[in-house]
Structures are given as C-alpha cells and as structure tokens.
Scaffold this motif. Structure first.
Motif, short mmCIF file in Angstrom:
data_model
loop_
_atom_site.label_atom_id
_atom_site.label_comp_id
_atom_site.label_asym_id
_atom_site.label_seq_id
_atom_site.Cartn_x
_atom_site.Cartn_y
_atom_site.Cartn_z
N CYS A 23 0.84 -1.20 0.00
CA CYS A 23 0.00 0.00 0.00
C CYS A 23 0.89 1.26 0.00
CB CYS A 23 -0.89 -0.02 1.24
SG CYS A 23 -1.87 1.46 1.43
N LEU A 25 0.09 4.07 0.99
CA LEU A 25 -0.22 4.90 2.15
C LEU A 25 0.37 4.34 3.43
CD1 LEU A 25 -3.96 5.58 1.29
CD2 LEU A 25 -2.11 7.26 1.27
N CYS A 26 0.18 3.02 3.69
CA CYS A 26 0.62 2.47 4.98
C CYS A 26 1.64 1.35 4.82
CB CYS A 26 -0.58 1.97 5.78
SG CYS A 26 -1.35 0.49 5.06
N SER A 28 1.46 -1.67 3.95
CA SER A 28 1.13 -3.07 4.25
C SER A 28 0.80 -3.81 2.96
CB SER A 28 0.00 -3.16 5.28
OG SER A 28 -1.19 -2.67 4.73
N CYS A 40 -5.52 -3.04 1.06
CA CYS A 40 -4.47 -3.38 2.04
C CYS A 40 -5.10 -3.78 3.36
CB CYS A 40 -3.53 -2.19 2.23
SG CYS A 40 -4.19 -0.94 3.35
N SER A 42 -5.17 -2.27 6.08
CA SER A 42 -5.88 -1.17 6.73
C SER A 42 -7.05 -0.67 5.89
CB SER A 42 -4.93 0.00 7.00
OG SER A 42 -3.73 -0.44 7.57
N HIS A 44 -7.21 0.41 2.86
CA HIS A 44 -7.03 1.38 1.77
C HIS A 44 -7.29 0.64 0.47
CE1 HIS A 44 -4.19 3.30 4.87
NE2 HIS A 44 -5.25 4.09 4.77
ZN LIG Z 1 -2.86 0.92 3.43
#
Ligand SMILES: [Zn+2]
Length: 293
Positions: A23, A25-26, A28, A40, A42, A44
């Motif tokens: 991901c 963004l994070c 993962s 992902c 989380s 996203h």
């Molecule tokens: Zn993410």
C-alpha cells in the motif's frame, strides 16, 4: 467463447502477482478483492480502471501532462526511431538472464509504454524465461494509453519516489529518458539485479537543436551530473554509447517537435521550417548506464 474485458484480464494478472504490491499509504501487503480492487490490511482501496491499469498514487498528482505528448511519443516509437535503442537494451537483459527462471522488469517512468513493450517483445523472441513487465508513471494519461494498447504488462499510476512494491522484487529496473529516484530503485532491485538508465547524449536530435537553439546554452546536453548521481547509488559496471541516424518521414516531423515537455513547439512555422530544410534523418545519441547495488 466470451471475450474477457480488458479490466478483468488485467485484474487477473495483477491478482497472480499481488504479492509484489504494498500500500502506498501504509506500506502493508495488498490483496486483490473480487477482481476489482487492490485492498491493504488497513482497508485502503485502489480500483482497477476500465482500461486495465491501477492507480496507486497516495494522493492525486497535480502535475498536468498533455495527452498529446504521449500520442506524439507513441508515433515516434512506432515510427521506429527508438528501435536500435530497444534492441540494445533487450540485448543487455538477455545476456544476463538466468536459464528459464521467471524474471521481473520494472520500467520506472514508462510514459505511454512503448519502450517497455518493445523491449519485452524482443526478449521474448530470444528467451523462454517467464517475464513479468511492470510499468509505472505518475501520469495517468500516459499509463492509460499504455494499458489500452499493451495488455501483456502491469501498468500502474505511481510515484517513483514512493513505489507501491515490496523490496527486492525486480531483477531489472529500466529508467529511460526520465527522472530517477535511486534510493527507491535500490530498495526495489534484487541483490544481483541490474539497473539500466538511458540518457540523451550530446548529439541527440542535434539537427533540431541547431535550428532552434543556435547559440543558446540549451543546445548542449551534459551528462556528467547524471553519471555521478548514478554512481552514488549503484556500482557502475558498464557504459554503452549508442548513436545512429533515424529516418524521418514527413508525418513524423510534428510528433518529433512535440514529444518532449521542453518541446520546440509544433507551430505551423516550425513544422514548415523543417519541411523546407528537407531533413530526412535525425541523429539519435544515447548513453546506457548499467549498474548493480
Ligand atoms: Zn494501506
């Protein structure tokens, strides 16, 4: 038999290689859900576009790219002006391929995708290694163009400064006439992987620069900074120079003038000027930097 949509075919391909994605963004791991989106841990979520590419930008890019530039570049590529360059790069890769093992190639800053597509095609003609080709570019216009024409690769809108891939996923990284992010490339490349960067050399399109930039400093390319920058991140193994004359037919004059962001402009006057000069060939001149971690 039902013909699968472009989107479904791409989604299937992305799903079978989903372990390479993280991901943006994070960071993962991501998974394909319902052949629709990469999601992902989380939650996203990034959807596959109907043209078959996936947009993995962490935020919308405000950089505006003119769609026309990619059309011009494609016309120039299809007109064969880069063929000897593509042959040289595919030769470098095939000479390094392990026998029959699967191999992944990333083209970072792939634009409308013809460089990667042609290079992959040439490798496939010579070697049997299963080949995963992934092209990324920050321009949605470029990637959309690539996905529409070349379904045999994975195309992602992504930022080369924040690549949505796990570390050490690619045996080869290409960076062709496009800005680099070497710390990301270093993270993404396998320990024995090959970094291949192509830069324009002194005589690249010199005929045009002589006409339009006479006497100004824009007339000269200098690559000393590029090479030292490359050297800071990768061990330079080899430098190949490739210089040739490419035939310029009349329909290619306008795309040639318009294909770079620093374009010479495609005004009628400029096109007419080249036409009147009866320019039949242009010089293509590149340097290929080859390095390892
Ligand atoms: Zn993410």
């Amino acid at each position: 038999m039902l013909k699968k949509s472009k989107k479904l075919m791409s989604a299937g391909k992305i799903e079978s290689f989903q372990e390479i994605f993280i991901c943006p963004l994070c960071k993962s791991q991501m998974q394909m859900v319902n052949l629709q989106s990469l999601v992902c841990g989380s939650q996203h979520c990034f959807d596959i576009a109907k043209q078959g590419y996936i947009n993995l930008l962490s935020r919308a890019s405000h950089a505006k790219y003119d769609k026309k530039i990619f059309e011009y570049r494609r016309e120039i590529s299809k007109g064969g002006l880069f063929n000897p360059l593509h042959a040289a790069v595919s030769e470098i890769i095939t000479s390094q391929l392990p026998s029959n093992e699967p191999v992944s190639i990333l083209d970072a800053g792939c634009g409308e995708g013809t460089h990667l597509n042609n290079i992959k095609k040439e490798i496939n003609q010579k070697k049997n290694n299963p080949l995963l080709a992934v092209g990324i570019d920050i321009s949605k216009e470029g990637i959309s163009f690539a996905a529409a024409e070349y379904p045999n690769a994975i195309w992602c809108v992504a930022d080369i400064a924040n690549c949505p891939f796990n570390s050490q996923q690619f045996q080869f990284i290409l960076n062709i006439l496009s800005p680099a992010n070497y710390s990301e490339f270093q993270r993404l490349i396998t320990d024995d992987g090959l970094m291949i960067k192509i830069v324009p050399e002194q005589d690249y399109l010199i005929e045009l620069r002589e006409i339009f930039y006479k006497g100004s400093e824009k007339q000269v390319y200098s690559n000393s900074l590029t090479t030292s920058h490359f050297n800071e991140h990768f061990k330079l193994l080899d430098v190949e120079s490739i210089r040739y004359q490419a035939n310029l037919s009349e329909p290619l004059i306008e795309p040639l003038l318009g294909m770079t962001p620093l374009s010479w402009g495609t005004s009628k006057e400029r096109i007419e000027k080249i036409r009147q000069m009866n320019l039949k060939q242009v010089t293509m001149d590149f340097k290929i930097l080859i390095g390892k971690k």
